[in-house]
Design an enzyme around this catalytic site. Structure first.
Site, short mmCIF file in Angstrom:
data_model
loop_
_atom_site.label_atom_id
_atom_site.label_comp_id
_atom_site.label_asym_id
_atom_site.label_seq_id
_atom_site.Cartn_x
_atom_site.Cartn_y
_atom_site.Cartn_z
N GLU A 92 0.79 -1.16 0.12
CA GLU A 92 -0.22 -0.02 -0.07
C GLU A 92 0.86 1.26 -0.14
O GLU A 92 2.13 1.34 0.53
CB GLU A 92 -0.76 -0.05 1.30
CG GLU A 92 -2.09 -0.95 1.42
CD GLU A 92 -2.54 -1.14 2.58
OE1 GLU A 92 -3.16 -2.19 3.05
OE2 GLU A 92 -2.52 -0.02 3.47
N CYS A 105 2.92 8.52 1.50
CA CYS A 105 3.72 7.33 2.27
C CYS A 105 4.01 6.36 1.68
O CYS A 105 2.97 5.42 1.33
CB CYS A 105 2.44 7.28 3.42
SG CYS A 105 3.08 5.93 4.62
N CYS A 112 5.58 -7.94 6.94
CA CYS A 112 6.71 -7.35 7.93
C CYS A 112 6.91 -8.40 8.82
O CYS A 112 6.28 -9.17 9.22
CB CYS A 112 6.25 -6.20 8.56
SG CYS A 112 7.39 -5.41 9.79
N CYS A 116 4.48 -6.35 15.43
CA CYS A 116 3.81 -5.29 16.28
C CYS A 116 2.29 -5.69 16.56
O CYS A 116 1.74 -5.98 15.64
CB CYS A 116 4.03 -3.71 16.00
SG CYS A 116 5.66 -3.53 15.72
N CYS A 119 -0.59 -3.82 14.77
CA CYS A 119 -0.50 -3.28 13.17
C CYS A 119 -0.89 -4.39 12.19
O CYS A 119 -0.38 -5.51 12.39
CB CYS A 119 1.09 -3.23 12.99
SG CYS A 119 1.56 -2.98 11.21
N CYS A 330 -2.75 0.67 8.42
CA CYS A 330 -1.83 0.01 7.24
C CYS A 330 -1.95 -1.45 7.38
O CYS A 330 -1.88 -2.16 7.94
CB CYS A 330 -0.60 0.53 7.58
SG CYS A 330 0.63 0.07 6.50
S1 SF4 Z 1 4.46 -1.40 12.80
FE1 SF4 Z 1 3.96 -2.91 11.58
S2 SF4 Z 1 5.03 -2.41 9.55
FE2 SF4 Z 1 5.82 -1.51 11.44
S3 SF4 Z 1 7.38 -2.48 12.10
FE3 SF4 Z 1 5.60 -2.84 13.16
S4 SF4 Z 1 4.75 -4.96 12.18
FE4 SF4 Z 1 6.21 -3.80 11.04
#
Ligand code: SF4
Length: 341
Positions: A92, A105, A112, A116, A119, A330
């Site tokens: 995205e 952005c 990823c 986290c 997210c 996101c």
């Molecule tokens: S916020 Fe999401 S994209 Fe950013 S490092 Fe953590 S898991 Fe990865």
């Protein structure tokens, strides 16, 4: 034969290409001009290269630009584009227009590996690093390309986990032979990877944003597993000892979760660990997404948190929420795209 891609190569890499093809020394700079200063789509449009040279180049190379495959638009003007990368993955890119600026952005990875818990991208798992071509194509092929004034690396992925390609993209964006953007128009956001943050600081002049989200080790570990091996206090010490003069800025991102990281205890500890660092905290309202138990605080709680930090001498602002109606969490659009394939 699968052709190689030109767009996203640095000047040094273009010199290697032109030398190998027996082209004159000045051809690499001419090609960089066509790629990064003029909006061409084909090698044939590089009209200051001889026909012979263009044919030679076209046999093995193509420009390598690709349009977004889908988009959604918010009532506030924010747009979210979906690009296809790595063959069959989706990432995205957001376009965020404001009064006096227009920000893109970009994503640096598909999925990823950092996990986290707040997210949506983290929930996808890791699918691959984007090349500098795929990072910069988000910018160049954005329908609003000509309006852009700023860029943030805050989309999918952890930019410092794909540092070589991110640095290459920044080189192309900021060098005179490339887009010649001022590095102060670009911010790279990281959760703080200890083994690459110094290299980023030394090899780039762009602004840095660090995702903090809690000043306490045990609480941050629960939100961001990376804290187990990359203690953010060690990251802060690196920042404290780095020269951030010459208009370079460091900021800390702080997503506020109701009942988790929004107490006076958090304000006090934030003020303690950031004491003496010239920085700003951007407080961000959490965007709830399906399957997450974390809660978004009310606007009153956000304002109170900001005021408490400002009272302690930590410059803080609330980042306005954009694109909430198209789900700014996101990773959602690309998760839907992935599920369709
Ligand atoms: S916020 Fe999401 S994209 Fe950013 S490092 Fe953590 S898991 Fe990865």
């Amino acid at each position: 034969m699968q052709k190689e891609i030109l767009y996203g190569r640095t000047l040094d890499e273009l010199i290697v290409v032109t030398k190998r093809l027996g082209m004159p020394g000045f051809a690499a700079k001419q090609i960089a001009d066509w790629l990064y200063k003029k909006e061409i789509q084909t090698i044939d449009e590089m009209t200051n290269l001889s026909k012979n040279m263009r044919e030679l180049l076209s046999k093995e190379y193509e420009i390598g630009l690709s349009d977004p495959v889908n988009f959604s638009q918010s009532s506030d003007g924010t747009k979210k584009y979906l690009y296809k990368v790595l063959g069959n993955k989706f990432i995205e890119t957001a376009f965020i227009p404001e009064d006096d600026r227009a920000t893109i952005c970009v994503s640096s990875q598909a999925g990823c590996k950092m996990g986290c818990i707040f997210c949506m991208t983290g929930k996808q798992g890791f699918q691959g690093n984007l090349s500098s071509n795929e990072i910069l194509n988000q910018f160049r092929s954005l329908p609003e390309f000509n309006q852009l004034t700023n860029m943030v690396f805050m989309g999918m992925g952890e930019p410092l986990d794909n540092l070589p390609e991110v640095l290459k993209s920044l080189d192309i964006l900021t060098n005179d032979w490339g887009y010649a953007w001022s590095p102060t128009r670009i911010t790279v956001s990281t959760i703080g990877l200890l083994n690459s943050i110094k290299e980023f600081l030394e090899k780039s002049r762009c602004h840095l944003a660090i995702s903090l989200h809690s000043p306490f080790d045990d609480e941050r570990k629960k939100l961001m597993p990376v804290q187990k091996t990359n203690n953010v206090k060690e990251v802060i010490e690196i920042i404290r000892n780095f020269d951030f003069s010459k208009q370079r800025r460091v900021s800390f991102e702080y997503i506020l979760f109701e009942g988790i990281n929004d107490s006076p205890r958090h304000v006090k500890e934030l003020a303690r660990i950031l004491n003496g660092i010239k920085c700003r905290i951007n407080i961000i309202r959490f965007h709830q997404f399906p399957g997450s138990d974390l809660k978004s605080p009310g606007i009153g709680a956000l304002t109170a948190f900001r005021e408490a930090l400002n009272d302690k001498g930590i410059l803080s602002t609330i980042r306005s929420s954009r694109g909430v109606d198209i789900n700014a969490a996101c990773g959602l659009l690309s998760t839907l795209g992935q599920n369709k394939t």
